[in-house]
Motif scaffolding. Structure first.
Motif, PDB file in Angstrom:
ATOM      1  N   VAL A   1       0.846  -1.194   0.000  1.00 18.76           N
ATOM      2  CA  VAL A   1       0.000   0.000   0.000  1.00 18.76           C
ATOM      3  C   VAL A   1       0.884   1.247   0.000  1.00 18.76           C
ATOM      4  O   VAL A   1       1.772   1.385   0.845  1.00 18.76           O
ATOM      5  N   LYS A   2       0.626   2.147  -0.915  1.00 20.83           N
ATOM      6  CA  LYS A   2       1.407   3.385  -1.032  1.00 20.83           C
ATOM      7  C   LYS A   2       0.830   4.472  -0.133  1.00 20.83           C
ATOM      8  O   LYS A   2      -0.368   4.513   0.132  1.00 20.83           O
ATOM      9  N   ASP A   3       1.714   5.372   0.322  1.00 25.93           N
ATOM     10  CA  ASP A   3       1.276   6.487   1.165  1.00 25.93           C
ATOM     11  C   ASP A   3       0.211   7.338   0.481  1.00 25.93           C
ATOM     12  O   ASP A   3      -0.651   7.921   1.147  1.00 25.93           O
ATOM     13  N   SER A   4       0.274   7.445  -0.829  1.00 23.82           N
ATOM     14  CA  SER A   4      -0.630   8.318  -1.575  1.00 23.82           C
ATOM     15  C   SER A   4      -2.043   7.745  -1.733  1.00 23.82           C
ATOM     16  O   SER A   4      -2.954   8.444  -2.171  1.00 23.82           O
ATOM     17  N   GLU A   5      -2.228   6.488  -1.370  1.00 25.66           N
ATOM     18  CA  GLU A   5      -3.521   5.848  -1.586  1.00 25.66           C
ATOM     19  C   GLU A   5      -4.571   6.284  -0.567  1.00 25.66           C
ATOM     20  O   GLU A   5      -4.268   6.515   0.603  1.00 25.66           O
ATOM     21  N   ASP A   6      -5.828   6.334  -1.039  1.00 23.55           N
ATOM     22  CA  ASP A   6      -6.969   6.477  -0.145  1.00 23.55           C
ATOM     23  C   ASP A   6      -7.355   5.099   0.363  1.00 23.55           C
ATOM     24  O   ASP A   6      -7.290   4.099  -0.373  1.00 23.55           O
ATOM     25  N   LEU A   7      -7.787   5.049   1.615  1.00 26.36           N
ATOM     26  CA  LEU A   7      -8.278   3.823   2.228  1.00 26.36           C
ATOM     27  C   LEU A   7      -9.713   4.062   2.669  1.00 26.36           C
ATOM     28  O   LEU A   7     -10.036   5.132   3.185  1.00 26.36           O
TER      29      LEU A   7
ATOM     30  N   LYS B   1      -6.369   8.852   4.202  1.00 26.88           N
ATOM     31  CA  LYS B   1      -5.156   8.841   3.381  1.00 26.88           C
ATOM     32  C   LYS B   1      -4.129   7.964   4.098  1.00 26.88           C
ATOM     33  O   LYS B   1      -3.832   8.167   5.277  1.00 26.88           O
ATOM     34  N   CYS B   2      -3.616   6.976   3.388  1.00 24.79           N
ATOM     35  CA  CYS B   2      -2.686   6.034   4.003  1.00 24.79           C
ATOM     36  C   CYS B   2      -1.514   6.749   4.667  1.00 24.79           C
ATOM     37  O   CYS B   2      -1.128   6.415   5.787  1.00 24.79           O
ATOM     38  N   GLY B   3      -0.945   7.742   3.983  1.00 26.79           N
ATOM     39  CA  GLY B   3       0.194   8.466   4.532  1.00 26.79           C
ATOM     40  C   GLY B   3      -0.125   9.168   5.833  1.00 26.79           C
ATOM     41  O   GLY B   3       0.732   9.276   6.723  1.00 26.79           O
ATOM     42  N   GLU B   4      -1.360   9.645   5.978  1.00 26.70           N
ATOM     43  CA  GLU B   4      -1.753  10.329   7.220  1.00 26.70           C
ATOM     44  C   GLU B   4      -1.868   9.337   8.374  1.00 26.70           C
ATOM     45  O   GLU B   4      -1.519   9.659   9.517  1.00 26.70           O
ATOM     46  N   VAL B   5      -2.371   8.140   8.073  1.00 26.46           N
ATOM     47  CA  VAL B   5      -2.452   7.110   9.109  1.00 26.46           C
ATOM     48  C   VAL B   5      -1.050   6.708   9.554  1.00 26.46           C
ATOM     49  O   VAL B   5      -0.766   6.601  10.763  1.00 26.46           O
ATOM     50  N   ARG B   6      -0.164   6.517   8.601  1.00 21.75           N
ATOM     51  CA  ARG B   6       1.205   6.124   8.938  1.00 21.75           C
ATOM     52  C   ARG B   6       1.975   7.230   9.647  1.00 21.75           C
ATOM     53  O   ARG B   6       2.945   6.946  10.353  1.00 21.75           O
ATOM     54  N   SER B   7       1.569   8.466   9.474  1.00 19.67           N
ATOM     55  CA  SER B   7       2.294   9.579  10.095  1.00 19.67           C
ATOM     56  C   SER B   7       1.869   9.840  11.533  1.00 19.67           C
ATOM     57  O   SER B   7       2.500  10.649  12.232  1.00 19.67           O
ATOM     58  N   LEU B   8       0.814   9.181  12.003  1.00 22.62           N
ATOM     59  CA  LEU B   8       0.409   9.346  13.397  1.00 22.62           C
ATOM     60  C   LEU B   8       1.504   8.775  14.294  1.00 22.62           C
ATOM     61  O   LEU B   8       1.829   7.589  14.219  1.00 22.62           O
TER      62      LEU B   8
ATOM     63  N   GLY C   1       8.493  10.242  18.193  1.00 22.32           N
ATOM     64  CA  GLY C   1       8.664   9.775  16.826  1.00 22.32           C
ATOM     65  C   GLY C   1       8.190   8.350  16.584  1.00 22.32           C
ATOM     66  O   GLY C   1       8.096   7.923  15.419  1.00 22.32           O
ATOM     67  N   ASP C   2       7.893   7.598  17.645  1.00 22.01           N
ATOM     68  CA  ASP C   2       7.394   6.229  17.473  1.00 22.01           C
ATOM     69  C   ASP C   2       6.061   6.247  16.737  1.00 22.01           C
ATOM     70  O   ASP C   2       5.132   6.970  17.122  1.00 22.01           O
ATOM     71  N   ARG C   3       5.966   5.451  15.685  1.00 19.53           N
ATOM     72  CA  ARG C   3       4.721   5.369  14.932  1.00 19.53           C
ATOM     73  C   ARG C   3       3.660   4.588  15.699  1.00 19.53           C
ATOM     74  O   ARG C   3       3.972   3.677  16.462  1.00 19.53           O
ATOM     75  N   HIS C   4       2.393   4.962  15.463  1.00 18.58           N
ATOM     76  CA  HIS C   4       1.292   4.290  16.149  1.00 18.58           C
ATOM     77  C   HIS C   4       0.616   3.224  15.304  1.00 18.58           C
ATOM     78  O   HIS C   4      -0.001   2.303  15.848  1.00 18.58           O
ATOM     79  N   TYR C   5       0.703   3.335  13.958  1.00 18.61           N
ATOM     80  CA  TYR C   5      -0.025   2.408  13.086  1.00 18.61           C
ATOM     81  C   TYR C   5       0.803   2.017  11.868  1.00 18.61           C
ATOM     82  O   TYR C   5       1.643   2.792  11.399  1.00 18.61           O
ATOM     83  N   ILE C   6       0.539   0.808  11.378  1.00 18.98           N
ATOM     84  CA  ILE C   6       1.081   0.368  10.103  1.00 18.98           C
ATOM     85  C   ILE C   6      -0.086  -0.043   9.206  1.00 18.98           C
ATOM     86  O   ILE C   6      -1.176  -0.363   9.696  1.00 18.98           O
TER      87      ILE C   6
END
Length: 222
Positions: free
Chosen positions: A68-74, A138-145, A157-162
Protein backbone atom coordinates in the motif's frame (compact mmCIF):
# COMPACT_ATOMS: atom_id res chain seq x y z
CA UNK A 1 -15.74 -26.11 -20.45
CA UNK A 2 -13.54 -23.18 -21.46
CA UNK A 3 -14.42 -21.23 -18.33
CA UNK A 4 -13.58 -24.20 -16.13
CA UNK A 5 -10.19 -24.66 -17.77
CA UNK A 6 -9.46 -20.93 -17.44
CA UNK A 7 -10.40 -20.97 -13.74
CA UNK A 8 -8.08 -23.91 -13.10
CA UNK A 9 -5.29 -22.22 -15.02
CA UNK A 10 -5.74 -19.00 -13.06
CA UNK A 11 -5.73 -20.91 -9.75
CA UNK A 12 -2.55 -22.74 -10.73
CA UNK A 13 -0.85 -19.49 -11.77
CA UNK A 14 -1.83 -17.86 -8.48
CA UNK A 15 -0.49 -20.80 -6.47
CA UNK A 16 2.79 -20.74 -8.41
CA UNK A 17 3.13 -16.98 -7.91
CA UNK A 18 2.56 -17.28 -4.15
CA UNK A 19 5.04 -20.16 -3.89
CA UNK A 20 7.68 -18.08 -5.66
CA UNK A 21 7.04 -14.96 -3.56
CA UNK A 22 7.21 -16.99 -0.34
CA UNK A 23 10.46 -18.56 -1.54
CA UNK A 24 12.23 -15.28 -2.31
CA UNK A 25 10.90 -13.41 0.75
CA UNK A 26 13.99 -13.52 2.94
CA UNK A 27 12.34 -11.17 5.46
CA UNK A 28 9.77 -13.80 6.43
CA UNK A 29 7.03 -11.15 6.47
CA UNK A 30 4.68 -13.07 4.19
CA UNK A 31 4.86 -16.21 6.28
CA UNK A 32 4.43 -14.25 9.53
CA UNK A 33 1.23 -12.66 8.24
CA UNK A 34 -0.08 -15.92 6.80
CA UNK A 35 0.54 -18.01 9.93
CA UNK A 36 -0.69 -15.46 12.50
CA UNK A 37 -3.78 -16.56 14.40
CA UNK A 38 -6.73 -14.34 13.51
CA UNK A 39 -7.28 -12.96 17.00
CA UNK A 40 -3.53 -12.41 17.52
CA UNK A 41 -2.54 -10.90 14.17
CA UNK A 42 -1.53 -7.49 15.51
CA UNK A 43 0.92 -8.85 18.09
CA UNK A 44 2.24 -11.61 15.82
CA UNK A 45 3.04 -9.23 12.96
CA UNK A 46 4.64 -6.69 15.28
CA UNK A 47 6.77 -9.31 17.02
CA UNK A 48 8.14 -10.33 13.65
CA UNK A 49 8.42 -6.86 12.18
CA UNK A 50 9.35 -4.24 14.75
CA UNK A 51 10.86 -1.94 12.09
CA UNK A 52 7.67 -1.89 9.95
CA UNK A 53 9.48 -3.37 6.93
CA UNK A 54 6.43 -5.57 6.28
CA UNK A 55 4.77 -2.51 4.78
CA UNK A 56 7.24 -2.70 1.89
CA UNK A 57 6.51 -6.36 1.12
CA UNK A 58 3.77 -7.90 -0.99
CA UNK A 59 1.58 -9.88 1.41
CA UNK A 60 -1.16 -10.58 -1.11
CA UNK A 61 -2.20 -14.06 -2.24
CA UNK A 62 -5.40 -13.24 -4.12
CA UNK A 63 -4.43 -10.66 -6.73
CA UNK A 64 -3.22 -7.79 -4.56
CA UNK A 65 -1.69 -4.88 -6.51
CA UNK A 66 1.21 -4.88 -4.03
CA UNK A 67 2.28 -2.87 -0.97
CA UNK A 68 0.00 0.00 0.00
CA UNK A 69 1.41 3.39 -1.03
CA UNK A 70 1.28 6.49 1.17
CA UNK A 71 -0.63 8.32 -1.58
CA UNK A 72 -3.52 5.85 -1.59
CA UNK A 73 -6.97 6.48 -0.15
CA UNK A 74 -8.28 3.82 2.23
CA UNK A 75 -11.98 3.21 2.82
CA UNK A 76 -13.52 1.82 5.98
CA UNK A 77 -17.14 0.77 5.44
CA UNK A 78 -19.56 2.02 8.08
CA UNK A 79 -22.58 -0.06 9.02
CA UNK A 80 -25.31 1.46 11.20
CA UNK A 81 -25.88 1.13 14.06
CA UNK A 82 -22.76 -0.90 14.94
CA UNK A 83 -20.08 1.46 13.59
CA UNK A 84 -21.63 4.87 14.10
CA UNK A 85 -23.55 6.81 16.74
CA UNK A 86 -26.45 7.98 14.60
CA UNK A 87 -27.65 10.71 16.94
CA UNK A 88 -24.31 12.51 16.65
CA UNK A 89 -23.09 11.04 13.36
CA UNK A 90 -19.83 10.21 15.10
CA UNK A 91 -17.91 7.00 14.63
CA UNK A 92 -18.13 4.43 17.43
CA UNK A 93 -14.73 3.61 18.88
CA UNK A 94 -15.34 -0.07 18.12
CA UNK A 95 -15.13 0.76 14.40
CA UNK A 96 -11.38 1.34 14.73
CA UNK A 97 -10.21 -0.80 17.65
CA UNK A 98 -9.89 -3.97 15.56
CA UNK A 99 -6.50 -2.50 14.70
CA UNK A 100 -5.40 -3.76 18.13
CA UNK A 101 -6.27 -7.40 17.42
CA UNK A 102 -7.37 -8.80 14.05
CA UNK A 103 -6.71 -5.63 12.03
CA UNK A 104 -8.92 -2.71 11.03
CA UNK A 105 -10.31 -3.81 7.68
CA UNK A 106 -10.22 -1.29 4.81
CA UNK A 107 -10.45 -1.29 1.03
CA UNK A 108 -7.95 0.48 -1.19
CA UNK A 109 -8.89 3.16 -3.70
CA UNK A 110 -8.41 0.68 -6.55
CA UNK A 111 -11.18 -1.57 -5.17
CA UNK A 112 -14.06 -2.17 -7.54
CA UNK A 113 -17.66 -1.58 -6.51
CA UNK A 114 -18.19 -5.35 -6.34
CA UNK A 115 -15.65 -5.57 -3.50
CA UNK A 116 -17.55 -2.95 -1.52
CA UNK A 117 -20.83 -4.73 -2.23
CA UNK A 118 -19.42 -8.05 -1.02
CA UNK A 119 -18.50 -6.60 2.38
CA UNK A 120 -21.69 -4.57 2.66
CA UNK A 121 -23.84 -7.62 1.90
CA UNK A 122 -22.05 -9.72 4.51
CA UNK A 123 -22.22 -7.04 7.20
CA UNK A 124 -25.86 -6.11 6.64
CA UNK A 125 -27.16 -9.68 6.59
CA UNK A 126 -28.40 -9.29 10.16
CA UNK A 127 -31.77 -7.57 10.49
CA UNK A 128 -31.66 -3.89 11.48
CA UNK A 129 -28.28 -3.15 9.91
CA UNK A 130 -27.74 -0.88 6.93
CA UNK A 131 -24.91 0.67 4.95
CA UNK A 132 -24.34 4.21 6.26
CA UNK A 133 -21.26 5.36 4.37
CA UNK A 134 -17.49 5.18 4.52
CA UNK A 135 -14.48 6.69 6.22
CA UNK A 136 -11.94 7.95 3.69
CA UNK A 137 -8.41 7.94 5.07
CA UNK A 138 -5.16 8.84 3.38
CA UNK A 139 -2.69 6.03 4.00
CA UNK A 140 0.19 8.47 4.53
CA UNK A 141 -1.75 10.33 7.22
CA UNK A 142 -2.45 7.11 9.11
CA UNK A 143 1.21 6.12 8.94
CA UNK A 144 2.29 9.58 10.09
CA UNK A 145 0.41 9.35 13.40
CA UNK A 146 3.24 9.22 15.92
CA UNK A 147 4.28 10.23 19.42
CA UNK A 148 5.40 13.86 19.67
CA UNK A 149 7.19 13.32 22.98
CA UNK A 150 8.43 10.52 25.24
CA UNK A 151 5.67 8.82 27.21
CA UNK A 152 5.22 5.47 28.96
CA UNK A 153 5.71 2.83 26.26
CA UNK A 154 6.79 5.30 23.58
CA UNK A 155 9.65 7.51 22.46
CA UNK A 156 9.17 10.68 20.47
CA UNK A 157 8.66 9.78 16.83
CA UNK A 158 7.39 6.23 17.47
CA UNK A 159 4.72 5.37 14.93
CA UNK A 160 1.29 4.29 16.15
CA UNK A 161 -0.02 2.41 13.09
CA UNK A 162 1.08 0.37 10.10
CA UNK A 163 -0.88 -0.41 6.92
CA UNK A 164 -0.45 -3.76 5.15
CA UNK A 165 -1.94 -5.16 1.96
CA UNK A 166 -3.86 -8.21 3.17
CA UNK A 167 -6.00 -9.27 0.23
CA UNK A 168 -8.64 -11.96 0.61
CA UNK A 169 -10.51 -14.25 -1.76
CA UNK A 170 -12.79 -11.99 -3.77
CA UNK A 171 -11.19 -8.90 -2.21
CA UNK A 172 -7.87 -8.28 -4.00
CA UNK A 173 -7.79 -4.67 -2.79
CA UNK A 174 -8.27 -5.42 0.90
CA UNK A 175 -5.82 -3.99 3.46
CA UNK A 176 -5.53 -3.81 7.24
CA UNK A 177 -4.48 -1.11 9.69
CA UNK A 178 -2.63 -2.44 12.75
CA UNK A 179 -1.37 -0.75 15.89
CA UNK A 180 2.35 -0.88 16.56
CA UNK A 181 3.38 -2.51 19.83
CA UNK A 182 4.62 -0.12 22.53
CA UNK A 183 8.15 -0.35 23.93
CA UNK A 184 8.81 -2.37 27.06
CA UNK A 185 9.59 -0.08 29.98
CA UNK A 186 11.05 -1.84 33.01
CA UNK A 187 11.00 1.31 35.18
CA UNK A 188 7.39 2.26 34.46
CA UNK A 189 5.73 -0.80 32.94
CA UNK A 190 2.48 -0.16 31.13
CA UNK A 191 0.16 -2.46 29.20
CA UNK A 192 -0.26 -2.35 25.44
CA UNK A 193 -3.95 -1.64 25.86
CA UNK A 194 -3.30 1.34 28.08
CA UNK A 195 -0.95 2.89 25.50
CA UNK A 196 -3.32 2.12 22.63
CA UNK A 197 -6.24 3.63 24.53
CA UNK A 198 -4.20 6.80 24.98
CA UNK A 199 -3.40 6.99 21.27
CA UNK A 200 -6.61 5.92 19.58
CA UNK A 201 -8.21 9.38 19.77
CA UNK A 202 -5.87 10.58 17.01
CA UNK A 203 -7.12 7.97 14.57
CA UNK A 204 -10.71 8.43 15.72
CA UNK A 205 -10.46 12.19 15.18
CA UNK A 206 -8.99 11.68 11.71
CA UNK A 207 -11.79 9.26 10.87
CA UNK A 208 -14.56 11.57 12.09
CA UNK A 209 -13.22 14.34 9.87
CA UNK A 210 -13.52 12.13 6.78
CA UNK A 211 -16.98 10.55 6.82
CA UNK A 212 -18.76 10.28 3.48
CA UNK A 213 -22.46 9.36 3.40
CA UNK A 214 -23.36 6.52 1.07
CA UNK A 215 -25.16 8.78 -1.42
CA UNK A 216 -22.05 10.94 -1.86
CA UNK A 217 -19.55 8.12 -2.31
CA UNK A 218 -18.98 6.94 -5.89
CA UNK A 219 -22.12 8.70 -7.05
CA UNK A 220 -24.33 6.68 -4.72
CA UNK A 221 -23.75 3.50 -6.72
CA UNK A 222 -23.34 1.44 -3.56
Amino acid sequence: MGKRVFARWRTACSAARNWFLDLVDRSGCRNAEKSAAREDRCLAINRHCEDQRCETKTMGRHGSPGPVKDSEDLYRILIAPTDIVLTAEQIAVTAITHSETIGMSVLRQSAENAEFQKIISERTAREGREFFGIIRLKCGEVRSLASVADAPGRKAGDRHYIVLDTDMAGLPNHADIFNTVPRSDSEKPTSNKKVWRRERDKLLSLANENILRRDSFRGGQL
